[in-house]
Scaffold this motif. Structure first.
Motif, PDB file in Angstrom:
ATOM      1  N   GLU A  74       1.166  -1.344  -0.100  1.00  0.00           N
ATOM      2  CA  GLU A  74       0.033   0.131  -0.097  1.00  0.00           C
ATOM      3  C   GLU A  74       0.587   1.217   0.230  1.00  0.00           C
ATOM      4  N   LYS A  75       2.022   0.788   0.149  1.00  0.00           N
ATOM      5  CA  LYS A  75       3.041   2.473   0.274  1.00  0.00           C
ATOM      6  C   LYS A  75       3.874   2.224  -0.700  1.00  0.00           C
ATOM      7  N   LEU A  76       4.277   1.227  -1.760  1.00  0.00           N
ATOM      8  CA  LEU A  76       4.908   0.955  -3.371  1.00  0.00           C
ATOM      9  C   LEU A  76       3.619   1.668  -4.098  1.00  0.00           C
ATOM     10  N   ARG A  77       2.702   1.036  -3.777  1.00  0.00           N
ATOM     11  CA  ARG A  77       2.041   1.055  -5.267  1.00  0.00           C
ATOM     12  C   ARG A  77       1.738   2.845  -5.946  1.00  0.00           C
ATOM     13  N   PRO A  78       1.613   3.536  -4.549  1.00  0.00           N
ATOM     14  CA  PRO A  78       0.686   4.321  -5.159  1.00  0.00           C
ATOM     15  C   PRO A  78       2.455   5.215  -5.784  1.00  0.00           C
ATOM     16  N   ARG A  79       3.756   5.151  -5.048  1.00  0.00           N
ATOM     17  CA  ARG A  79       5.052   5.336  -5.904  1.00  0.00           C
ATOM     18  C   ARG A  79       4.859   5.065  -6.996  1.00  0.00           C
ATOM     19  N   LEU A  80       4.868   3.962  -7.148  1.00  0.00           N
ATOM     20  CA  LEU A  80       5.064   3.275  -8.443  1.00  0.00           C
ATOM     21  C   LEU A  80       4.583   3.255  -9.569  1.00  0.00           C
ATOM     22  N   LEU A 110      -2.801   0.784 -16.562  1.00  0.00           N
ATOM     23  CA  LEU A 110      -3.189   1.640 -16.551  1.00  0.00           C
ATOM     24  C   LEU A 110      -5.439   2.149 -15.604  1.00  0.00           C
ATOM     25  N   MET A 111      -5.768   1.094 -16.202  1.00  0.00           N
ATOM     26  CA  MET A 111      -6.695   1.233 -16.317  1.00  0.00           C
ATOM     27  C   MET A 111      -7.545  -0.038 -14.941  1.00  0.00           C
ATOM     28  N   GLU A 112      -6.508  -1.101 -14.691  1.00  0.00           N
ATOM     29  CA  GLU A 112      -7.024  -1.325 -13.368  1.00  0.00           C
ATOM     30  C   GLU A 112      -7.306  -0.905 -12.435  1.00  0.00           C
ATOM     31  N   ARG A 113      -7.995  -1.480 -11.308  1.00  0.00           N
ATOM     32  CA  ARG A 113      -8.223  -1.377  -9.638  1.00  0.00           C
ATOM     33  C   ARG A 113      -7.192  -1.524  -9.124  1.00  0.00           C
ATOM     34  N   PHE A 114      -7.094  -0.802  -8.629  1.00  0.00           N
ATOM     35  CA  PHE A 114      -5.709  -2.213  -7.248  1.00  0.00           C
ATOM     36  C   PHE A 114      -7.014  -2.847  -5.896  1.00  0.00           C
ATOM     37  N   LEU A 122      -0.755  -8.202  -4.675  1.00  0.00           N
ATOM     38  CA  LEU A 122       0.424  -8.207  -4.722  1.00  0.00           C
ATOM     39  C   LEU A 122       1.141  -8.290  -6.203  1.00  0.00           C
ATOM     40  N   VAL A 123       0.130  -9.606  -7.362  1.00  0.00           N
ATOM     41  CA  VAL A 123       0.030  -9.683  -8.631  1.00  0.00           C
ATOM     42  C   VAL A 123       0.356  -8.052  -8.700  1.00  0.00           C
ATOM     43  N   HIS A 124      -0.437  -7.556  -8.849  1.00  0.00           N
ATOM     44  CA  HIS A 124      -0.553  -6.157  -9.444  1.00  0.00           C
ATOM     45  C   HIS A 124       0.298  -5.512  -8.942  1.00  0.00           C
ATOM     46  N   VAL A 125       1.245  -5.012  -7.786  1.00  0.00           N
ATOM     47  CA  VAL A 125       1.902  -4.322  -7.920  1.00  0.00           C
ATOM     48  C   VAL A 125       3.170  -4.669  -8.606  1.00  0.00           C
ATOM     49  N   ARG A 126       3.540  -6.015  -8.788  1.00  0.00           N
ATOM     50  CA  ARG A 126       4.829  -6.914  -9.887  1.00  0.00           C
ATOM     51  C   ARG A 126       4.263  -7.264 -10.997  1.00  0.00           C
ATOM     52  N   LEU A 128       3.055  -3.927 -12.362  1.00  0.00           N
ATOM     53  CA  LEU A 128       3.583  -2.458 -12.233  1.00  0.00           C
ATOM     54  C   LEU A 128       4.636  -2.436 -12.434  1.00  0.00           C
ATOM     55  N   ALA A 129       5.221  -3.094 -11.170  1.00  0.00           N
ATOM     56  CA  ALA A 129       7.131  -3.012 -11.283  1.00  0.00           C
ATOM     57  C   ALA A 129       7.835  -3.730 -12.662  1.00  0.00           C
TER      58      ALA A 129
END
Length: 144
Positions: A74-80, A110-114, A122-126, A128-129
């Motif tokens: 939750e901390k990393l996702r907005p920055r990324l 860009l269109m996917e909801r978190f 975890l899958v979403h943020v990976r 994205l990374a």
């Protein structure tokens, strides 16, 4: 008025043949200018952190010893996500050096909801990374 983007390489090579704009229509000058603009846009933009911090975030998400908790995600996702939006914008510009297929593949994120559950988040943020990493690889590949 001298621009920081044009200093110092472009100023050191005076144009040999001036066109209507006052400068030579030289592909090398255009390439250097584009490279400096890309560098400044990516590295000095106040909306995104320093590139080293982006790579640190990528390492914490994709690294060999990455074991994220929901609070870290939750901390990393907005920055990324902010970095990702900026990089997608730059990548869509003509002559960015990024293949259009790469941009199309990445834009869907860009269109996917978190997701709120840990596994899908975890899958979403990976994903994205990995998209940020792929776009940065192509963007920074040809910088001088």
């Amino acid at each position: 008025m001298r621009s920081i983007v044009l200093a110092p390489e472009v100023d050191t090579a005076p144009p040999s043949h001036q066109g209507a704009s006052g400068y030579e229509d030289d592909i090398r000058v255009k390439a250097r200018l584009l490279a400096r603009l890309k560098e400044r846009f990516l590295l000095e933009s106040p909306e995104i952190p320093v590139v080293d911090a982006v790579f640190d975030d990528l390492e914490s998400i994709l690294g060999e010893h990455a074991e994220l908790k929901m609070a870290e995600i939750e901390k990393l996702r907005p920055r990324l996500h902010a970095v990702f939006r900026r990089i997608v914008y730059v990548s869509r510009q003509p002559n960015s050096g990024v293949l259009p297929a790469t941009v199309v593949e990445c834009r869907s994120l860009l269109m996917e909801r978190f997701p709120r559950d840990f596994g899908p988040a975890l899958v979403h943020v990976r994903r994205l990374a990995m998209a940020v990493s792929a776009l940065l690889d192509e963007l920074l590949e040809d910088l001088p």
